[in-house]
Design a protein around this motif. Structure first.
Motif, PDB file in Angstrom:
ATOM      1  N   VAL A  56      22.738  47.176  43.980  1.00 59.38           N
ATOM      2  CA  VAL A  56      22.688  46.346  42.777  1.00 59.38           C
ATOM      3  C   VAL A  56      23.934  46.594  41.934  1.00 59.38           C
ATOM      4  CG1 VAL A  56      21.433  46.002  40.595  1.00 59.38           C
ATOM      5  CG2 VAL A  56      20.169  46.305  42.738  1.00 59.38           C
ATOM      6  N   GLY A  57      24.453  45.541  41.300  1.00 59.37           N
ATOM      7  CA  GLY A  57      25.588  45.688  40.394  1.00 59.37           C
ATOM      8  C   GLY A  57      26.472  44.462  40.392  1.00 59.37           C
ATOM      9  N   THR A  58      27.534  44.520  39.604  1.00 58.12           N
ATOM     10  CA  THR A  58      28.499  43.431  39.520  1.00 58.12           C
ATOM     11  C   THR A  58      29.706  43.780  40.380  1.00 58.12           C
ATOM     12  OG1 THR A  58      27.770  42.841  37.303  1.00 58.12           O
ATOM     13  CG2 THR A  58      29.956  42.069  37.970  1.00 58.12           C
ATOM     14  N   TYR A  59      30.085  42.851  41.239  1.00 56.35           N
ATOM     15  CA  TYR A  59      31.193  43.029  42.172  1.00 56.35           C
ATOM     16  C   TYR A  59      32.302  42.039  41.832  1.00 56.35           C
ATOM     17  CZ  TYR A  59      27.970  45.612  45.219  1.00 56.35           C
ATOM     18  OH  TYR A  59      27.089  46.529  45.742  1.00 56.35           O
ATOM     19  N   ALA A  60      33.540  42.460  42.016  1.00 56.50           N
ATOM     20  CA  ALA A  60      34.692  41.567  41.863  1.00 56.50           C
ATOM     21  C   ALA A  60      35.291  41.321  43.240  1.00 56.50           C
ATOM     22  CB  ALA A  60      35.741  42.191  40.944  1.00 56.50           C
ATOM     23  N   LEU A  61      35.652  40.068  43.511  1.00 61.19           N
ATOM     24  CA  LEU A  61      36.299  39.762  44.788  1.00 61.19           C
ATOM     25  C   LEU A  61      37.624  40.503  44.896  1.00 61.19           C
ATOM     26  CD1 LEU A  61      35.791  35.911  45.201  1.00 61.19           C
ATOM     27  CD2 LEU A  61      34.596  37.760  46.392  1.00 61.19           C
ATOM     28  N   ASP A  62      37.875  41.083  46.049  1.00 59.82           N
ATOM     29  CA  ASP A  62      39.153  41.722  46.349  1.00 59.82           C
ATOM     30  C   ASP A  62      40.033  40.637  46.967  1.00 59.82           C
ATOM     31  OD1 ASP A  62      41.319  43.048  47.419  1.00 59.82           O
ATOM     32  OD2 ASP A  62      40.150  44.691  48.258  1.00 59.82           O
ATOM     33  N   GLU A  63      40.972  40.116  46.167  1.00 59.53           N
ATOM     34  CA  GLU A  63      41.786  38.977  46.590  1.00 59.53           C
ATOM     35  C   GLU A  63      42.556  39.247  47.886  1.00 59.53           C
ATOM     36  OE1 GLU A  63      44.023  35.934  43.821  1.00 59.53           O
ATOM     37  OE2 GLU A  63      45.305  37.667  44.217  1.00 59.53           O
ATOM     38  N   SER A  64      43.028  40.470  48.060  1.00 55.27           N
ATOM     39  CA  SER A  64      43.841  40.760  49.245  1.00 55.27           C
ATOM     40  C   SER A  64      43.011  40.920  50.521  1.00 55.27           C
ATOM     41  CB  SER A  64      44.691  42.016  49.012  1.00 55.27           C
ATOM     42  OG  SER A  64      43.874  43.154  48.911  1.00 55.27           O
ATOM     43  N   HIS A  65      41.690  41.033  50.381  1.00 60.83           N
ATOM     44  CA  HIS A  65      40.831  41.182  51.553  1.00 60.83           C
ATOM     45  C   HIS A  65      39.755  40.101  51.622  1.00 60.83           C
ATOM     46  CE1 HIS A  65      42.481  45.325  51.130  1.00 60.83           C
ATOM     47  NE2 HIS A  65      42.667  45.117  52.426  1.00 60.83           N
ATOM     48  N   LYS A  97      36.196  12.840  56.223  1.00 60.06           N
ATOM     49  CA  LYS A  97      35.550  12.987  54.914  1.00 60.06           C
ATOM     50  C   LYS A  97      34.925  14.365  54.736  1.00 60.06           C
ATOM     51  CE  LYS A  97      34.219   8.125  54.410  1.00 60.06           C
ATOM     52  NZ  LYS A  97      33.071   7.225  54.187  1.00 60.06           N
ATOM     53  N   THR A  98      34.372  14.920  55.807  1.00 60.12           N
ATOM     54  CA  THR A  98      33.676  16.203  55.722  1.00 60.12           C
ATOM     55  C   THR A  98      34.654  17.362  55.770  1.00 60.12           C
ATOM     56  OG1 THR A  98      31.723  15.247  56.778  1.00 60.12           O
ATOM     57  CG2 THR A  98      31.906  17.656  56.764  1.00 60.12           C
ATOM     58  N   VAL A  99      34.536  18.261  54.807  1.00 59.16           N
ATOM     59  CA  VAL A  99      35.362  19.466  54.754  1.00 59.16           C
ATOM     60  C   VAL A  99      34.424  20.666  54.864  1.00 59.16           C
ATOM     61  CG1 VAL A  99      36.959  20.842  53.374  1.00 59.16           C
ATOM     62  CG2 VAL A  99      37.111  18.342  53.331  1.00 59.16           C
ATOM     63  N   THR A 100      34.739  21.553  55.783  1.00 52.51           N
ATOM     64  CA  THR A 100      33.964  22.791  55.936  1.00 52.51           C
ATOM     65  C   THR A 100      34.671  23.896  55.157  1.00 52.51           C
ATOM     66  OG1 THR A 100      33.216  22.108  58.130  1.00 52.51           O
ATOM     67  CG2 THR A 100      33.016  24.453  57.577  1.00 52.51           C
ATOM     68  N   ILE A 101      33.929  24.570  54.297  1.00 50.62           N
ATOM     69  CA  ILE A 101      34.453  25.689  53.520  1.00 50.62           C
ATOM     70  C   ILE A 101      33.956  26.968  54.188  1.00 50.62           C
ATOM     71  CG2 ILE A 101      34.427  26.836  51.280  1.00 50.62           C
ATOM     72  CD1 ILE A 101      33.794  24.012  50.087  1.00 50.62           C
ATOM     73  N   GLU A 102      34.879  27.879  54.473  1.00 50.26           N
ATOM     74  CA  GLU A 102      34.534  29.148  55.130  1.00 50.26           C
ATOM     75  C   GLU A 102      35.110  30.307  54.309  1.00 50.26           C
ATOM     76  OE1 GLU A 102      34.558  27.810  59.755  1.00 50.26           O
ATOM     77  OE2 GLU A 102      36.488  27.803  58.707  1.00 50.26           O
ATOM     78  N   ILE A 103      34.240  31.246  53.988  1.00 50.57           N
ATOM     79  CA  ILE A 103      34.635  32.366  53.144  1.00 50.57           C
ATOM     80  C   ILE A 103      34.294  33.687  53.838  1.00 50.57           C
ATOM     81  CG2 ILE A 103      34.276  33.507  50.900  1.00 50.57           C
ATOM     82  CD1 ILE A 103      33.359  30.668  49.907  1.00 50.57           C
ATOM     83  N   GLU A 104      35.268  34.563  53.889  1.00 44.17           N
ATOM     84  CA  GLU A 104      35.062  35.952  54.320  1.00 44.17           C
ATOM     85  C   GLU A 104      35.424  36.786  53.105  1.00 44.17           C
ATOM     86  OE1 GLU A 104      33.970  37.060  57.257  1.00 44.17           O
ATOM     87  OE2 GLU A 104      33.854  35.064  58.167  1.00 44.17           O
ATOM     88  N   ALA A 105      34.434  37.350  52.458  1.00 44.99           N
ATOM     89  CA  ALA A 105      34.665  38.015  51.171  1.00 44.99           C
ATOM     90  C   ALA A 105      34.445  39.518  51.263  1.00 44.99           C
ATOM     91  CB  ALA A 105      33.732  37.432  50.104  1.00 44.99           C
ATOM     92  N   GLU A 106      35.348  40.245  50.599  1.00 43.60           N
ATOM     93  CA  GLU A 106      35.163  41.662  50.363  1.00 43.60           C
ATOM     94  C   GLU A 106      35.139  41.836  48.850  1.00 43.60           C
ATOM     95  OE1 GLU A 106      37.760  45.660  50.983  1.00 43.60           O
ATOM     96  OE2 GLU A 106      37.404  44.453  52.780  1.00 43.60           O
ATOM     97  N   ALA A 107      34.096  42.477  48.353  1.00 44.33           N
ATOM     98  CA  ALA A 107      33.929  42.604  46.909  1.00 44.33           C
ATOM     99  C   ALA A 107      33.735  44.070  46.536  1.00 44.33           C
ATOM    100  CB  ALA A 107      32.739  41.784  46.444  1.00 44.33           C
ATOM    101  N   ILE A 108      34.257  44.441  45.371  1.00 47.14           N
ATOM    102  CA  ILE A 108      34.253  45.840  44.918  1.00 47.14           C
ATOM    103  C   ILE A 108      33.290  45.993  43.764  1.00 47.14           C
ATOM    104  CG2 ILE A 108      35.678  47.725  44.079  1.00 47.14           C
ATOM    105  CD1 ILE A 108      38.127  46.067  45.102  1.00 47.14           C
ATOM    106  N   LEU A 109      32.385  46.954  43.901  1.00 46.08           N
ATOM    107  CA  LEU A 109      31.434  47.241  42.818  1.00 46.08           C
ATOM    108  C   LEU A 109      32.193  47.742  41.602  1.00 46.08           C
ATOM    109  CD1 LEU A 109      28.432  47.446  41.980  1.00 46.08           C
ATOM    110  CD2 LEU A 109      28.465  49.797  42.892  1.00 46.08           C
ATOM    111  N   GLN A 110      31.961  47.135  40.469  1.00 43.79           N
ATOM    112  CA  GLN A 110      32.671  47.476  39.234  1.00 43.79           C
ATOM    113  C   GLN A 110      31.974  48.608  38.488  1.00 43.79           C
ATOM    114  OE1 GLN A 110      35.794  45.528  38.508  1.00 43.79           O
ATOM    115  NE2 GLN A 110      35.177  45.600  40.666  1.00 43.79           N
TER     116      GLN A 110
END
Length: 193
Positions: free
Chosen positions: A21-30, A180-193
């Motif tokens: 549990v907590g607030t995470y910030a996206l790590d832009e470089s990862h 017309k259709t665009v697929t959005i794909e996200i691979e996210a790494e987030a850091i607990l603040q």
């Protein structure tokens, strides 16, 4: 001296592993925020955005979690400068008047196979439409500096014309230049603040 990465004990809710549990910030470089669209009917063009900010609030009750992301449109990269220039023009994103796009969750619900569906609103060119992200938790670790990092994979499909991105060109043999259709794909790494 070797560095050891330790898996952070994930908590389990209703048989599904979740990050602490907590607030995470996206790590832009990862983190990768990418898109795919049909090109000339027979192939796909891929691109990404390299500048963005985002937070994920992981609640004790996972269905009370939330996410907010802001993406800088000028950071679009489709590996072709001419195409990127066209994407930034009034034909598509019109970056001069609309420099960012945003995604804000409105709710979270259970999906299939341990996934979650994040209901949210995507705003592009001041047009806001509902978009569902199918999200999978990929795990959590304690990094070498003592921080907690969590990984997520997410995917959505949108109709670009719903956001006013209507430019196209009809092909002589039938079909159009851009699907017309665009697929959005996200691979996210987030850091607990």
């Amino acid at each position: 001296m070797s560095t050891t990465i330790q898996h952070t004990p994930a908590r389990t809710v209703d048989g599904v592993e979740l990050p602490p549990v907590g607030t995470y910030a996206l790590d832009e470089s990862h983190t990768h925020i990418g898109f795919t669209a049909r090109h000339l009917v027979v192939s796909k063009t891929r691109g990404r955005f390299s500048s963005f900010r985002g937070t994920l609030a992981i609640a004790e009750d996972p269905l009370a979690s939330s996410v907010e992301v802001e993406i800088d449109i000028a950071s679009v990269d489709s590996r072709d400068e001419k195409r990127d220039g066209h994407l930034l023009s009034p034909d598509f994103f019109d970056v001069e008047h609309y420099p960012t796009m945003t995604y804000r969750s409105t709710g979270v619900r259970h999906g299939d196979k341990g996934r979650f569906v994040v209901d949210g609103e995507l705003t592009v060119r001041d047009v806001t439409r509902p978009v569902e992200l199918v999200v999978e938790f990929d795990g959590a670790v304690t990094d070498p500096w003592g921080g907690t990092r969590a990984g997520f994979t997410a995917k959505a499909e949108v109709n670009r014309e719903d956001f006013g991105l209507t430019w196209n060109q009809v092909l002589e043999g039938g079909g159009v230049v851009v699907g017309k259709t665009v697929t959005i794909e996200i691979e996210a790494e987030a850091i607990l603040q």
